[in-house]
Design a protein around this motif. Structure first.
Motif, mmCIF file in Angstrom:
data_model
loop_
_atom_site.group_PDB
_atom_site.id
_atom_site.type_symbol
_atom_site.label_atom_id
_atom_site.label_comp_id
_atom_site.label_asym_id
_atom_site.label_seq_id
_atom_site.Cartn_x
_atom_site.Cartn_y
_atom_site.Cartn_z
ATOM 1 N N THR A 123 0.836 -1.203 0.000
ATOM 2 C CA THR A 123 0.000 0.000 0.000
ATOM 3 C C THR A 123 0.867 1.247 0.000
ATOM 4 O O THR A 123 0.603 2.210 -0.731
ATOM 5 N N TYR A 124 1.917 1.251 0.805
ATOM 6 C CA TYR A 124 2.833 2.393 0.815
ATOM 7 C C TYR A 124 3.570 2.498 -0.521
ATOM 8 O O TYR A 124 3.749 3.601 -1.053
ATOM 9 N N ALA A 125 3.974 1.366 -1.074
ATOM 10 C CA ALA A 125 4.727 1.376 -2.333
ATOM 11 C C ALA A 125 3.887 1.933 -3.482
ATOM 12 O O ALA A 125 4.411 2.582 -4.389
ATOM 13 N N ALA A 126 2.577 1.702 -3.440
ATOM 14 C CA ALA A 126 1.697 2.156 -4.514
ATOM 15 C C ALA A 126 1.213 3.589 -4.315
ATOM 16 O O ALA A 126 0.618 4.174 -5.222
ATOM 17 N N SER A 127 1.452 4.162 -3.141
ATOM 18 C CA SER A 127 0.923 5.490 -2.823
ATOM 19 C C SER A 127 1.658 6.587 -3.576
ATOM 20 O O SER A 127 2.875 6.514 -3.794
ATOM 21 N N ASN A 128 0.903 7.635 -3.941
ATOM 22 C CA ASN A 128 1.516 8.816 -4.538
ATOM 23 C C ASN A 128 2.194 9.697 -3.498
ATOM 24 O O ASN A 128 2.947 10.607 -3.848
ATOM 25 N N ASP A 129 1.892 9.462 -2.220
ATOM 26 C CA ASP A 129 2.469 10.268 -1.139
ATOM 27 C C ASP A 129 2.765 9.357 0.044
ATOM 28 O O ASP A 129 2.153 9.465 1.108
ATOM 29 N N PRO A 130 3.722 8.433 -0.122
ATOM 30 C CA PRO A 130 3.962 7.431 0.926
ATOM 31 C C PRO A 130 4.432 8.030 2.248
ATOM 32 O O PRO A 130 4.102 7.504 3.315
ATOM 33 N N ASP A 131 5.192 9.132 2.210
ATOM 34 C CA ASP A 131 5.673 9.728 3.457
ATOM 35 C C ASP A 131 4.511 10.271 4.282
ATOM 36 O O ASP A 131 4.475 10.106 5.511
ATOM 37 N N TYR A 132 3.577 10.931 3.616
ATOM 38 C CA TYR A 132 2.408 11.448 4.328
ATOM 39 C C TYR A 132 1.555 10.300 4.859
ATOM 40 O O TYR A 132 1.081 10.335 6.002
ATOM 41 N N LEU A 133 1.382 9.262 4.051
ATOM 42 C CA LEU A 133 0.597 8.111 4.492
ATOM 43 C C LEU A 133 1.230 7.466 5.717
ATOM 44 O O LEU A 133 0.535 7.118 6.683
ATOM 45 N N ARG A 134 2.535 7.305 5.712
ATOM 46 C CA ARG A 134 3.213 6.729 6.865
ATOM 47 C C ARG A 134 3.035 7.605 8.105
ATOM 48 O O ARG A 134 2.874 7.100 9.223
ATOM 49 N N MET A 135 3.063 8.911 7.917
ATOM 50 C CA MET A 135 2.900 9.812 9.057
ATOM 51 C C MET A 135 1.526 9.667 9.686
ATOM 52 O O MET A 135 1.396 9.529 10.907
ATOM 53 N N ILE A 136 0.464 9.707 8.865
ATOM 54 C CA ILE A 136 -0.871 9.652 9.464
ATOM 55 C C ILE A 136 -1.166 8.276 10.058
ATOM 56 O O ILE A 136 -2.054 8.137 10.905
ATOM 57 N N MET A 137 -0.395 7.255 9.642
ATOM 58 C CA MET A 137 -0.517 5.922 10.240
ATOM 59 C C MET A 137 0.420 5.728 11.431
ATOM 60 O O MET A 137 0.531 4.626 11.954
ATOM 61 N N ARG A 138 1.142 6.770 11.818
ATOM 62 C CA ARG A 138 2.053 6.755 12.967
ATOM 63 C C ARG A 138 3.311 5.928 12.727
ATOM 64 O O ARG A 138 4.007 5.572 13.664
#
Length: 283
Positions: A255-270
């Protein structure tokens, strides 16, 4: 010493053409961003809606029809009130990652909560015609999302903020979200009768994004029509609040690998937090 919150760069709002919507959040406590500003297709929202219904049918065993509603009573509260929440979506359905990292959503959430914030809840809300024996005007009573926090609240720095992606049209007759414009400025709990008397419907077409802050008084009206009202929700919080649903370590790497904004996604997921338990230091 705890780090001070980093406020969002207003130039990002300008770049995305969101100044009007940020102003509405500041003045009214809620804004509706149209599909044209989001830059998303009808097919995108149809896919989200169909995916929500497929997950709901898998989990409940019921059949949900856009025009007819639900085909059987659901045990407990859903049948009493006429709606059901389908929770913990993002860690099971990768399609929902796109709404979490959308640049418009990101910019407006950052405007409300600062650059660093978390996803607290992900859920879909499926609502059908309100049962005849439901006597209240509202099916969801008027409240503020940060009501657990002591008052007076600081409306310029809310603790939480919410997003609603509308997957069907919202009208009052169809059980739309209700809110009291400017109520966030009062920085207090909503007295039920007063809030109901001042509430107005949030009427907008499918494909809209509704964002409101944690001090805003809101609820929802009865659904007077057949069929379904469907929306996709995401409560966000500042980093000092423990999210209501734990996503840390639960999201697959794909899911992170496919994201256009993986850093932001990781942040909101802690996923950006340090380990809470450290190994003992060498002696």
């Amino acid at each position: 010493m705890a780090e001070l919150p980093v406020e969002a760069d207003p130039r990002e709002l300008t770049r995305l053409g969101l100044e009007t919507y940020a102003h509405e959040l500041d003045e009214h406590g809620l804004t509706v961003v149209p599909q044209s500003v989001l830059g998303l297709t009808d097919a995108f929202f149809t896919h989200l809606r169909d995916t929500v219904l497929a997950v709901a049918e898998q989990r409940t065993g019921a059949r949900f029809d856009l025009d007819q509603g639900v085909d059987r009573p659901l045990a407990g509260r859903p049948s009493e009130i006429g709606h059901v929440l389908i929770t913990h979506l993002v860690n099971q359905v990768p399609a929902f990652e796109q709404v979490l990292t959308h640049p418009v959503k990101k910019a407006l959430m950052s405007h409300l909560l600062g650059v660093t914030h978390r996803l607290s809840h992900s859920s879909a809300w499926i609502k059908w015609q309100t049962p005849d024996d439901w006597e209240k005007v509202m099916t969801t009573g008027m409240h503020a999302d940060q009501s657990p926090m002591p008052t007076p609240w600081n409306c310029r720095a809310p603790h939480v903020a919410n997003m609603n992606w509308l997957l069907t049209d919202y009208t009052r007759e169809d059980g739309a979200l209700s809110y009291v414009p400017g109520s966030h400025l009062e920085q207090r709990f909503p007295p039920e009768r007063e809030a109901m008397n001042r509430a107005v419907p949030v009427e907008a077409p499918a494909g809209s994004l509704v964002i409101f802050q944690g001090c805003t008084w809101h609820g929802s009206f009865q659904k007077e029509t057949p069929g379904l009202r469907i929306s996709l929700h995401g409560l966000h919080c500042r980093p000092y609040i423990l999210p209501g649903q734990d996503y840390k370590g639960q999201i697959p790497g794909s899911t992170y690998a496919a994201s256009n904004d993986p850093d932001y996604l990781r942040m909101i997921m802690r996923e950006d937090e340090e380990m809470l338990v450290r190994p003992p230091a060498d002696r």
